[in-house]
Each structure stands twice: as structure tokens, then as C-alpha cells.
Design an enzyme around this catalytic site. Structure first.
Site, PDB file in Angstrom:
ATOM      1  N   GLY A   1       0.840  -1.182   0.000  1.00  0.00           N
ATOM      2  CA  GLY A   1       0.000   0.000   0.000  1.00  0.00           C
ATOM      3  C   GLY A   1       0.880   1.238   0.000  1.00  0.00           C
TER       4      GLY A   1
ATOM      5  CD  GLN B   1       3.371   5.735   2.646  1.00  0.00           C
ATOM      6  OE1 GLN B   1       2.346   5.249   2.192  1.00  0.00           O
ATOM      7  NE2 GLN B   1       4.346   5.020   3.177  1.00  0.00           N
TER       8      GLN B   1
ATOM      9  CB  CYS C   1       5.188   2.253   7.572  1.00  0.00           C
ATOM     10  SG  CYS C   1       4.721   3.680   6.597  1.00  0.00           S
ATOM     11  CG  LEU C   2       6.723   0.854   1.683  1.00  0.00           C
ATOM     12  CD1 LEU C   2       6.045   1.124   0.345  1.00  0.00           C
ATOM     13  CD2 LEU C   2       7.866  -0.128   1.535  1.00  0.00           C
TER      14      LEU C   2
ATOM     15  CG  HIS D   1      -0.709   1.410   7.353  1.00  0.00           C
ATOM     16  ND1 HIS D   1       0.160   1.095   8.367  1.00  0.00           N
ATOM     17  CD2 HIS D   1       0.036   2.045   6.411  1.00  0.00           C
ATOM     18  CE1 HIS D   1       1.374   1.528   8.049  1.00  0.00           C
ATOM     19  NE2 HIS D   1       1.324   2.109   6.857  1.00  0.00           N
ATOM     20  CD  GLU D   2      -1.007   2.613   2.735  1.00  0.00           C
ATOM     21  OE1 GLU D   2      -0.600   3.782   2.540  1.00  0.00           O
ATOM     22  OE2 GLU D   2      -0.237   1.684   3.029  1.00  0.00           O
TER      23      GLU D   2
ATOM     24  CG  HIS E   1       0.480   6.929   5.378  1.00  0.00           C
ATOM     25  ND1 HIS E   1       1.601   7.448   5.982  1.00  0.00           N
ATOM     26  CD2 HIS E   1       0.691   5.585   5.292  1.00  0.00           C
ATOM     27  CE1 HIS E   1       2.444   6.465   6.258  1.00  0.00           C
ATOM     28  NE2 HIS E   1       1.910   5.323   5.842  1.00  0.00           N
TER      29      HIS E   1
END
Length: 167
Positions: free
Chosen positions: A46, A51, A91-92, A133-134, A137
Site C-alpha cells: 500500500g 508518502q 511502513c515504507l 493504515h493508508e 497517512h
């Protein structure tokens, strides 16, 4: 279409609340860039626009085993939630850091696809966690914000050490 740089904590751009998309035609390249960037990583399932330092309310998800079933969510919003679960998240934008995060067990998310068509996803599976989660963000939050101050500070200290070692 391009692979973009994924920004990492402590970059303050991750804390920006995204603006809703009003012109769907204007965001097609951004959607492609989000997908290309997500697929360029080994573990990305995701990615939210914040991000890659964009402030529009767009996220992409692909939890398929073959990473060939992309989902595009524009202006996503949780319209129903219930229950509670805990899942170890990463997380990235916070590489190599993982922690158990409490989330809703089931969520119903309303969003638009890349063509501006509205849809609803109702999930009580892994997709539910990824969507939450996304969406976080897009509201300027990262998963460690759900942790206790002590746990969050420990993980941030570990991350700083890792970042120093990479330099």
C-alpha cells in the site's frame, strides 16, 4: 509513470492532511506513479500520496500474492467500523520498524476509483488493516502514532540509529 522517492520519518510532509481530489483526469499520472513506486519495493502492499510528498487524497493497495490486483482509492473515508484487532504493521516510510497496532476489525470504506466512480469496500480481513493504515497517512498519521509514547520513542530511537548507520 515513474518511481518516486518515498519520504521517511521524521520528514514533516508525512504529517500533512491531504486535500480531496476534485479533478480525476488531472491525477492519472500521480496514480500511475503511486503504483509504480509501490511495486518497485520488495514489501510494499500500500502507498499513500503523502508518502511521495503529494498532498492529494489518493492511496493504492495491492495485497494479492502476485501483486497484480491494484486497488485505487481516491478520497477514501471510513463510513462504518466495528470490533477490534491487533496486527503487526510496518511502513515504507518507517523502514525496518514493526509494531503491533490496534485497529478496527471491520471497516467499510467509501471512495472513488481512478475514473471518478464511487465504490464501497467492506472488509474484516487483512485488507481492512491496510486500508486503515493508508487512510491514516492521508490524515497525516503514521502507524507509530497509535503506540504508547514509550514504545514510539523506543522505535524512533532505533530508526535514528539505523539511519545513522546507513550514512
Amino acid at each position: 509513470m515513474a518511481v518516486r522517492t518515498i519520504i521517511e520519518i521524521p520528514d514533516e510532509r508525512l504529517r500533512i492532511k491531504c486535500k480531496p481530489v476534485t479533478d480525476f483526469a488531472a491525477v492519472q499520472t500521480l496514480i500511475d506513479d503511486l503504483l509504480d513506486t509501490m511495486y518497485s519495493t520488495d514489501s510494499g502492499i500500500g502507498l499513500a500520496a503523502t508518502q511521495i510528498a503529494e498532498t492529494l487524497s489518493i492511496m493504492v493497495i495491492d495485497i494479492s500474492d502476485d501483486r497484480n490486483q491494484p486497488m485505487v482509492f481516491i478520497n477514501p473515508e471510513i463510513i462504518e467500523s466495528e470490533g477490534e484487532t491487533s496486527y503487526q504493521e510496518g511502513c515504507l516510510s518507517i523502514p525496518e520498524i514493526y509494531a503491533d497496532v490496534d485497529r478496527f476489525l471491520r471497516v467499510k470504506v467509501k471512495a472513488f476509483d481512478r475514473n471518478g466512480e464511487q465504490f464501497i469496500v467492506d472488509s474484516d480481513e487483512f485488507l481492512s488493516i491496510v486500508m486503515q493504515h493508508e487512510i491514516d497517512h492521508l490524515h497525516g498519521k503514521v502507524f507509530i502514532d497509535h503506540l504508547s509514547t514509550l514504545k514510539r520513542n523506543m522505535l524512533l530511537k532505533k530508526l535514528k540509529k539505523q539511519q545513522r548507520l546507513k550514512q
